[in-house]
Enzyme design. Structure first.
Site, PDB file in Angstrom:
ATOM      1  N   LEU B 125       0.913  -1.166  -0.080  1.00  0.00           N
ATOM      2  CA  LEU B 125      -0.121  -0.008  -0.055  1.00  0.00           C
ATOM      3  C   LEU B 125       0.865   1.203   0.069  1.00  0.00           C
ATOM      4  CD1 LEU B 125      -2.716   1.141   0.193  1.00  0.00           C
ATOM      5  CD2 LEU B 125      -2.608   1.067   2.733  1.00  0.00           C
ATOM      6  N   GLY B 131       1.921   7.732   2.830  1.00  0.00           N
ATOM      7  CA  GLY B 131       1.928   6.934   3.868  1.00  0.00           C
ATOM      8  C   GLY B 131       0.538   6.736   4.718  1.00  0.00           C
ATOM      9  N   GLN B 279      12.660  -1.275  46.301  1.00  0.00           N
ATOM     10  CA  GLN B 279      11.359  -0.793  45.976  1.00  0.00           C
ATOM     11  C   GLN B 279      11.272   0.084  44.474  1.00  0.00           C
ATOM     12  OE1 GLN B 279       9.100   2.431  48.167  1.00  0.00           O
ATOM     13  NE2 GLN B 279       7.803   0.915  48.809  1.00  0.00           N
ATOM     14  N   GLU B 363       0.962  -0.273  10.023  1.00  0.00           N
ATOM     15  CA  GLU B 363      -0.464  -0.558  10.097  1.00  0.00           C
ATOM     16  C   GLU B 363      -1.219   0.710  10.618  1.00  0.00           C
ATOM     17  OE1 GLU B 363      -1.666  -4.694  10.301  1.00  0.00           O
ATOM     18  OE2 GLU B 363       0.389  -5.465  10.036  1.00  0.00           O
ATOM     19  N   GLY B 364      -0.722   1.747  10.297  1.00  0.00           N
ATOM     20  CA  GLY B 364      -1.367   3.168  10.848  1.00  0.00           C
ATOM     21  C   GLY B 364      -0.698   3.581  12.128  1.00  0.00           C
ATOM     22  N   GLU B 367      -0.951   8.035  15.875  1.00  0.00           N
ATOM     23  CA  GLU B 367      -1.980   9.460  15.406  1.00  0.00           C
ATOM     24  C   GLU B 367      -2.889   8.900  14.762  1.00  0.00           C
ATOM     25  OE1 GLU B 367       1.681   9.263  15.237  1.00  0.00           O
ATOM     26  OE2 GLU B 367       2.165  10.278  16.723  1.00  0.00           O
TER      27      GLU B 367
HETATM   28  C1  LIG Z   1       9.628  -1.819   9.039  1.00  0.00           C
HETATM   29  C2  LIG Z   1       8.162  -1.250   8.399  1.00  0.00           C
HETATM   30  C3  LIG Z   1       7.260  -2.051   7.793  1.00  0.00           C
HETATM   31  C4  LIG Z   1       6.317  -1.564   7.075  1.00  0.00           C
HETATM   32  N1  LIG Z   1       5.685  -2.657   6.404  1.00  0.00           N
HETATM   33  C5  LIG Z   1       4.633  -2.160   5.353  1.00  0.00           C
HETATM   34  C6  LIG Z   1       3.835  -2.962   4.684  1.00  0.00           C
HETATM   35  O1  LIG Z   1       4.008  -4.334   4.875  1.00  0.00           O
HETATM   36  N2  LIG Z   1       2.934  -2.595   3.949  1.00  0.00           N
HETATM   37  C7  LIG Z   1       2.866  -1.204   3.551  1.00  0.00           C
HETATM   38  O2  LIG Z   1       1.870  -0.877   2.827  1.00  0.00           O
HETATM   39  N3  LIG Z   1       3.244  -0.158   4.529  1.00  0.00           N
HETATM   40  C8  LIG Z   1       4.097  -0.815   5.313  1.00  0.00           C
HETATM   41  N4  LIG Z   1       4.950   0.062   6.301  1.00  0.00           N
HETATM   42  C9  LIG Z   1       4.619   1.536   6.014  1.00  0.00           C
HETATM   43  C10 LIG Z   1       4.079   2.216   7.216  1.00  0.00           C
HETATM   44  O3  LIG Z   1       2.671   1.601   7.513  1.00  0.00           O
HETATM   45  C11 LIG Z   1       4.031   3.644   7.204  1.00  0.00           C
HETATM   46  O4  LIG Z   1       5.229   3.957   7.337  1.00  0.00           O
HETATM   47  C12 LIG Z   1       2.964   4.349   8.169  1.00  0.00           C
HETATM   48  O5  LIG Z   1       1.550   4.162   7.797  1.00  0.00           O
HETATM   49  C13 LIG Z   1       3.024   5.653   8.119  1.00  0.00           C
HETATM   50  O6  LIG Z   1       3.626   6.498   6.960  1.00  0.00           O
HETATM   51  P1  LIG Z   1       4.673   7.310   6.624  1.00  0.00           P
HETATM   52  O7  LIG Z   1       5.817   6.490   7.056  1.00  0.00           O
HETATM   53  O8  LIG Z   1       4.543   7.642   5.509  1.00  0.00           O
HETATM   54  O9  LIG Z   1       4.420   8.456   7.765  1.00  0.00           O
HETATM   55  P2  LIG Z   1       3.733   9.857   7.389  1.00  0.00           P
HETATM   56  O10 LIG Z   1       2.236   9.821   6.903  1.00  0.00           O
HETATM   57  O11 LIG Z   1       4.433  11.019   6.539  1.00  0.00           O
HETATM   58  O12 LIG Z   1       3.642  10.365   9.012  1.00  0.00           O
HETATM   59  C14 LIG Z   1       4.657  11.070   9.621  1.00  0.00           C
HETATM   60  C15 LIG Z   1       4.113  11.464  11.067  1.00  0.00           C
HETATM   61  O13 LIG Z   1       3.104  12.477  10.891  1.00  0.00           O
HETATM   62  C16 LIG Z   1       2.028  12.090  11.386  1.00  0.00           C
HETATM   63  N5  LIG Z   1       0.664  12.122  10.754  1.00  0.00           N
HETATM   64  C17 LIG Z   1       0.421  12.155   9.424  1.00  0.00           C
HETATM   65  N6  LIG Z   1      -0.798  12.318   9.010  1.00  0.00           N
HETATM   66  C18 LIG Z   1      -1.231  12.778  10.146  1.00  0.00           C
HETATM   67  C19 LIG Z   1      -2.750  13.333  10.573  1.00  0.00           C
HETATM   68  N7  LIG Z   1      -3.699  13.414   9.592  1.00  0.00           N
HETATM   69  N8  LIG Z   1      -2.796  13.412  11.736  1.00  0.00           N
HETATM   70  C20 LIG Z   1      -1.952  13.410  12.658  1.00  0.00           C
HETATM   71  N9  LIG Z   1      -0.666  12.840  12.556  1.00  0.00           N
HETATM   72  C21 LIG Z   1      -0.551  12.723  11.141  1.00  0.00           C
HETATM   73  C22 LIG Z   1       1.875  10.518  11.591  1.00  0.00           C
HETATM   74  O14 LIG Z   1       1.295   9.650  12.752  1.00  0.00           O
HETATM   75  C23 LIG Z   1       3.623  10.481  11.781  1.00  0.00           C
HETATM   76  O15 LIG Z   1       3.851  10.550  13.005  1.00  0.00           O
HETATM   77  C24 LIG Z   1       6.056  -0.291   6.918  1.00  0.00           C
HETATM   78  C25 LIG Z   1       6.670   0.538   7.634  1.00  0.00           C
HETATM   79  C26 LIG Z   1       7.895   0.470   8.287  1.00  0.00           C
HETATM   80  C27 LIG Z   1       8.933   1.439   8.696  1.00  0.00           C
END
Ligand SMILES: Cc1cc2nc3c(=O)[nH]c(=O)nc-3n(C[C@H](O)[C@H](O)[C@H](O)COP(=O)(O)OP(=O)(O)OC[C@H]3O[C@@H](n4cnc5c(N)ncnc54)[C@H](O)[C@@H]3O)c2cc1C
Lengths: 260, 379
Positions: B125, B131, B279, B363-364, B367
């Site tokens: 995805l 992301g 403790q 997986e999300g 946040e």
């Molecule tokens: C080791 C690893 C394995 C993974 N495996 C998979 C996989 O198998 N398949 C797959 O599809 N993906 C996978 N991912 C991707 C992962 O799901 C994403 O990294 C994650 O969803 C966050 O997306 P991003 O990295 O683009 O962060 P961003 O979306 O850029 O977010 C950056 C920060 O901003 C915050 N943020 C962004 N938007 C908002 C909002 N609207 N409100 C509040 N806070 C927000 C986020 O919470 C985060 O703290 C993997 C990632 C890693 C590191």
């Protein structure tokens, strides 16, 4: 060949066991299949797979013992008998052997396989007593089993002066060592099938046994008290020059420990 | 209300513990160091059916319930979080959507090889520019004769290195937003798919995290998962279940670190008495236990709801949030209980500390989970 295998539910001794006022604290204990019995189950299943056999397991104990039977099912045992009777709570090895005698006589078995001892009591009595009561040959501490023909096995056992190879006529009883095999890990599918299989549950009354008949009126041996093993003192560690340390250790061994 | 495991669950737990003690735990340090799970271990896990835990028997699975699967992930993650996510990403993110949204033919075609571990599953995805904002993906598809043609880039693909089966998300028209997204079942050895290497990362180092470039990848029409335009819904539903798997992984990591800390506190003596008699350390252990028990209750509850086929999206968001934050906190404190030794690889809690962090992200992110929970609270 019809094989009867025995299994005991024991306290998981790898977790901390606590003793309070002469009794084992039951709270928080976990139970597992006796490790040597796992070897007995594996040996049985291997005989079934390699030579063809009808396999039956017997486990005596409370309602949780069914878990041991189902684990054995998951490993490949076909039938299970659960002897569940509160009267057996204070049973000793002798009492168990007498109950097993009845199970054996009800089933027309050719071979009994047991673990060589239970990891909770470390007695190693039950199997050998059972063979005696049945008046059948018994080989203990078995490390290999080979089928010669329908009426004979060649078994290896570890004896005083090395491995002994013994031909034994059936029916017979073997108690197995943990070095006989590595018990298989049950597959998930086996666990699922094990869940669906029936278990035959028996009380002493079902087996037409009285407490007198199994020597429990009164019981022949009784555990009066448990004592926690004393905690070992931490050892001393010496580091540095080998010659200096040797001299120091020799001096300590003779003056302080007074062993040399 | 019944808080007891059934006999089936206890059997699965004991089976998993046997596997963990004899095979997974002894390999955990090397799994981290070598950036991969030993292929013979993956083979053993497959052969014992752990990659097909809740796939029905007709598709060669073990036919267990979802709670059994959660118990497995928890037990495995107590010893090795990389192996935990191998099973979890495979099952939750690949087997599950096929099971939930696939046609009978798709189930027959893909599930048996996934259940036996002949193929390892993954989920594609995330993209470089998408992301958390998953509806904004740029990978495109067009219909061409009897097939769909996919183009784009996918990153952070857990299990990608096994080149097995992937659930790939792509849009036919970005202006349609989430409604334009469809999901496809794709064999990752299809021509046009280029794997771009394994990421170096903080934790779960034994787990593959790979990128893929998709260049005119041809996917047969019959491998569209669900209907066209349903992709985003499938992704969300998949993650609803997947988050319970991540919660179980986090719970297992926390429990693994707690068990080690408790044992160490009883054994290690300073100032003439065990740490456990101090403790300050007792309270750390008490706080660890408090958090672990809460995480466990909500994780099992979410799993139970899914087993009953009841709504579980909010509970799974809560389970993932509570369990992941428990894992990062408990593993941090576990190092503190161990003192300097906690910082050394051999004592394993430092690995657990590194492994825990990802559970707050994938997986999300937490946040995003809080957005889900807040929306429900305020509805
Ligand atoms: C080791 C690893 C394995 C993974 N495996 C998979 C996989 O198998 N398949 C797959 O599809 N993906 C996978 N991912 C991707 C992962 O799901 C994403 O990294 C994650 O969803 C966050 O997306 P991003 O990295 O683009 O962060 P961003 O979306 O850029 O977010 C950056 C920060 O901003 C915050 N943020 C962004 N938007 C908002 C909002 N609207 N409100 C509040 N806070 C927000 C986020 O919470 C985060 O703290 C993997 C990632 C890693 C590191």
């Amino acid at each position: 060949m019809k094989i009867l295998t025995t299994v005991k539910k024991v306290v998981d001794v790898e977790l901390n066991i606590q003793v309070k006022e002469g009794k084992i604290v039951q709270d928080g204990l976990q139970y597992v299949m006796n490790a040597w019995d796992e070897n007995a189950v594996e040996a049985t299943v291997q005989l079934k797979e390699n030579n063809g056999a009808e396999t039956t397991l017997v486990c005596m104990g409370d309602s949780e013992s069914t878990l041991m039977i189902r684990k054995a099912y998951a490993m490949g045992i076909e039938n299970g008998i659960h002897v569940d009777d509160p009267l057996l709570e204070s049973a000793d090895s002798n009492g168990y052997a007498k109950v097993l005698k009845k199970i054996y006589e009800n089933g027309d078995y050719d071979l009994i396989i047991t673990g060589k001892q239970a990891q909770d009591t470390d007695n190693g009595h039950t199997g050998i007593m059972l063979a005696e009561y049945l008046d059948i040959p018994c080989v203990s501490n078995v490390v290999a089993i080979e089928v010669v023909d329908e009426s004979q096995l060649a078994v290896s056992r570890i004896g005083d002066s090395g491995t002994e190879i013994i031909n034994v006529n059936l029916p017979a009883l073997l108690t197995v060592s943990d070095s006989i095999n590595e018990p298989r890990l049950p597959a998930l599918r086996g666990i699922m099938m094990a869940k669906k299989k029936a278990i035959e549950t028996k009380t002493l009354a079902d087996l037409e046994l009285t407490l007198e008949q199994i020597d429990m009126q009164p019981v022949r041996t009784e555990i009066l008290e448990y004592q926690a093993p004393s905690v070992r003192q931490a050892g001393k560690k010496f580091e540095g020059d080998a010659a200096e340390i040797t001299a120091k250790v020799v001096q300590l061994l003779s003056n302080e420990a007074k062993v040399i | 209300m019944d808080f007891e495991f059934s006999e089936e669950h206890l059997l699965v737990q004991e089976g998993a513990r046997d596997l963990v003690e004899s095979k997974i735990k002894p390999a955990a340090i090397d799994t981290d160091k070598n950036h991969m799970i030993d292929p013979t271990l993956v083979k053993t896990i497959s052969e014992l059916g752990y990659l097909g835990a809740y796939i029905p028997e007709v598709y060669s699975g073990a036919d267990l319930d979802f709670l059994s699967y959660i118990i497995i992930i928890e037990e495995v993650s107590k010893a090795c979080a990389s192996t935990g996510i191998l099973i979890s990403a495979h099952t939750s993110l690949c087997c599950n959507p096929i099971l939930q949204s696939g046609t009978e033919t798709q189930k027959q075609n893909f599930l048996p090889s996934l259940a036996t571990g002949e193929k390892i599953g993954c989920f594609l995805l995330t993209e470089p520019d998408s992301g958390s904002d998953a509806a904004n993906i740029r990978t495109t598809y067009v219909e061409k004769e009897d097939a769909y043609i996919l183009n784009g880039n996918k990153i952070f693909v857990t299990n990608g290195g096994y080149l097995g089966i992937g659930i790939v998300f792509a849009t036919r028209d970005r202006s349609q937003g989430y409604k334009g997204i469809s999901a496809f079942i794709v064999d990752l050895s299809t021509s046009g798919i280029e794997i771009m290497g394994n990421e170096e990362k903080l934790g779960i180092r034994g787990s593959y995290t790979t990128s893929f470039a998709l260049d005119n990848v041809k996917v047969a029409k019959e491998n569209l998962l669900g209907k066209e335009g349903e992709g985003f819904k499938i992704a969300l539903e998949t993650l609803n279940g997947g988050r319970i798997g991540v919660a179980a992984q986090a719970l297992g990591i926390a429990e693994g670190a707690f068990d080690r800390s408790r044992a160490y506190a009883k054994e290690r003596k300073q100032f003439g008495k065990p740490l456990a008699a101090v403790q300050a350390i007792q309270f750390k252990l008490a706080d660890m236990k408090l958090k672990i028990e809460s995480a466990k209750l909500i994780t099992y509850k979410a799993a139970w709801l899914k087993c009953q086929k009841m709504q579980h999206s909010v509970e799974s968001a809560m389970a993932k949030t509570i369990a992941s934050e428990t894992a990062t906190w408990v593993t941090k404190e576990a190092i503190q209980v161990h003192g300097g030794y906690g910082y050394i690889c051999e004592y394993e809690v430092e690995r657990m500390f590194r492994d825990a962090k990802i559970t707050e992200i994938y997986e999300g992110t937490n946040e995003i989970q809080r957005i889900v929970i807040a929306k429900d609270v305020l509805k």
